[in-house]
Design a protein around this motif. Structure first.
Motif, PDB file in Angstrom:
ATOM      1  N   THR A  94      37.419  88.118  93.827  1.00 13.69           N
ATOM      2  CA  THR A  94      36.834  89.225  94.583  1.00 13.69           C
ATOM      3  C   THR A  94      35.346  88.996  94.822  1.00 13.69           C
ATOM      4  N   THR A 131      28.979  84.909  99.755  1.00 14.50           N
ATOM      5  CA  THR A 131      29.574  84.568 101.049  1.00 14.50           C
ATOM      6  C   THR A 131      29.108  83.242 101.636  1.00 14.50           C
ATOM      7  N   GLN A 175      33.581  88.612  98.537  1.00 16.04           N
ATOM      8  CA  GLN A 175      32.756  89.712  99.019  1.00 16.04           C
ATOM      9  C   GLN A 175      31.261  89.547  98.773  1.00 16.04           C
ATOM     10  N   GLN A 176      30.886  88.831  97.724  1.00  9.74           N
ATOM     11  CA  GLN A 176      29.472  88.775  97.331  1.00  9.74           C
ATOM     12  C   GLN A 176      28.828  87.427  97.617  1.00  9.74           C
TER      13      GLN A 176
END
Length: 350
Positions: free
Chosen positions: A58, A65, A62-63
């Motif tokens: 995750t 990138t 999402q973080q």
């Protein structure tokens, strides 16, 4: 805050890399096994893999990138993979991680007797270069000096971005110090060593790589246009080869003594990574019998190897100044992949 994370106060790569050395005191040591390479998990293994890496997945999606792809190998098996573009077969730009791949071929040439030793003089192998550099110190440059980036050429490339020169032009550069005295990051070591290998083996480098590395280790055929391009999976295989001290599926591809020396501190190193240096591998100084070591390429291309957990992490990222500055790949390795691998190791039956 957990003590493992207290040094994560900066996005600067050198600071993060220095933090990695502290992880060794927190993981439970393991003895590196002669693992047989596996990519497909059993059904039970897959359940445990997903549970261990769910949060890391995750965070990567999402973080962090800037990261394009990641492969995590533990005990010789792929336990996690991520491809932002969904293309596991894509050949990706390794940037200066290619230097560490080149060390494999030097090792195989040594094993075959095509090169006598790392202390053989370069001009013994490529005598045509003698006329290109009139400095008498150039005659004393050995393969060890090239492998450890201590040849003495006048290089000012703290950022690691200087274009590589043609081999003869690279050899013709003035010397700033005695060979063996001073570390200086030098992208031209790749064409120099490539030319040496072609002379020693009597074949183009791509053919020798296909014979000694690509075939035996099941690589996809690389691309050599504008640098070395590999699958992320094959980058991880390189890390696994050196984790296992030059053995692949029980067969020695690289002499153990050379593999060990490659990932042992040979000098204090310096920019652009700010770590100690081995033979074309960066090394985290450690009291552990086998330290953390890595291949590093501009922008976030990494092969990160942590022997106490039999762990290899390979990443590729966008090749840009922004990606280099943000350091997403290394942050993810440090804060997510490492913790997930610890969790996965703890879930193994005792």
């Amino acid at each position: 805050m957990h003590p493992r994370w207290t040094c994560l106060s900066s996005h600067i790569a050198a600071s993060l890399l220095a933090c990695l050395g502290h992880a060794a005191v927190l993981a439970q040591p393991a003895t590196t096994g002669a693992w047989l390479w596996r990519e497909a998990p059993t059904a039970a293994e897959q359940v445990l893999d997903i549970a261990a890496f769910q949060a890391a997945d995750t965070a990567l999606a999402q973080q962090f990138t800037d990261v394009h792809s990641a492969v995590v190998v533990q005990r010789g098996r792929v336990v996690y993979s991520f491809y932002r573009d969904g293309d596991a077969a894509r050949l990706r730009d390794t940037q200066s991680a290619a230097k560490s791949a080149l060390s494999v071929l030097l090792g195989t040439a040594l094993a075959q007797g095509r090169i006598a030793s790392v202390d053989q003089r370069v001009l013994d192998l490529v005598p045509d270069w003698a006329a290109a550099n009139s400095d008498p110190r150039a005659a004393g440059i050995t393969l060890r000096h090239l492998l450890t980036l201590t040849a003495g050429f006048a290089v000012n490339d703290a950022g690691g971005t200087a274009p590589a020169l043609a081999p003869r032009d690279a050899w013709a550069r003035p010397l700033a110090s005695e060979p063996g005295k001073t570390f200086a990051y030098d992208n031209s070591v790749v064409p120099l060593l490539s030319a040496v290998l072609e002379k020693a083996t009597g074949m183009p480098l791509a053919d020798y790589a296909r014979q000694q590395l690509i075939g035996p280790m099941g690589f996809a055929e690389p691309s050599y246009q504008r640098g070395l391009h590999l699958r992320t999976l094959d980058m991880a295989k390189l890390g696994q080869l050196y984790l296992q001290r030059g053995q692949w599926n029980g067969q020695p591809l690289v002499p153990e003594v050379f593999a060990d020396a490659s990932v042992k501190v040979q000098n204090a190193g310096g920019p652009p990574v700010g770590l100690s240096y081995g033979y074309l591998w960066w090394v985290v100084p450690s009291a552990e019998p086998r330290p953390t070591f890595m291949a590093s390429g501009y922008g976030g291309q990494f092969i990160w190897v942590y022997p106490p957990l039999d762990l290899v992490v390979a990443t590729t990222s966008g090749v840009s100044g922004g990606s280099q500055q943000r350091g997403h790949a290394l942050q993810w390795i440090r804060t997510q992949a490492f913790g997930a691998a610890q969790k996965r190791a703890q879930s193994e039956p005792r």
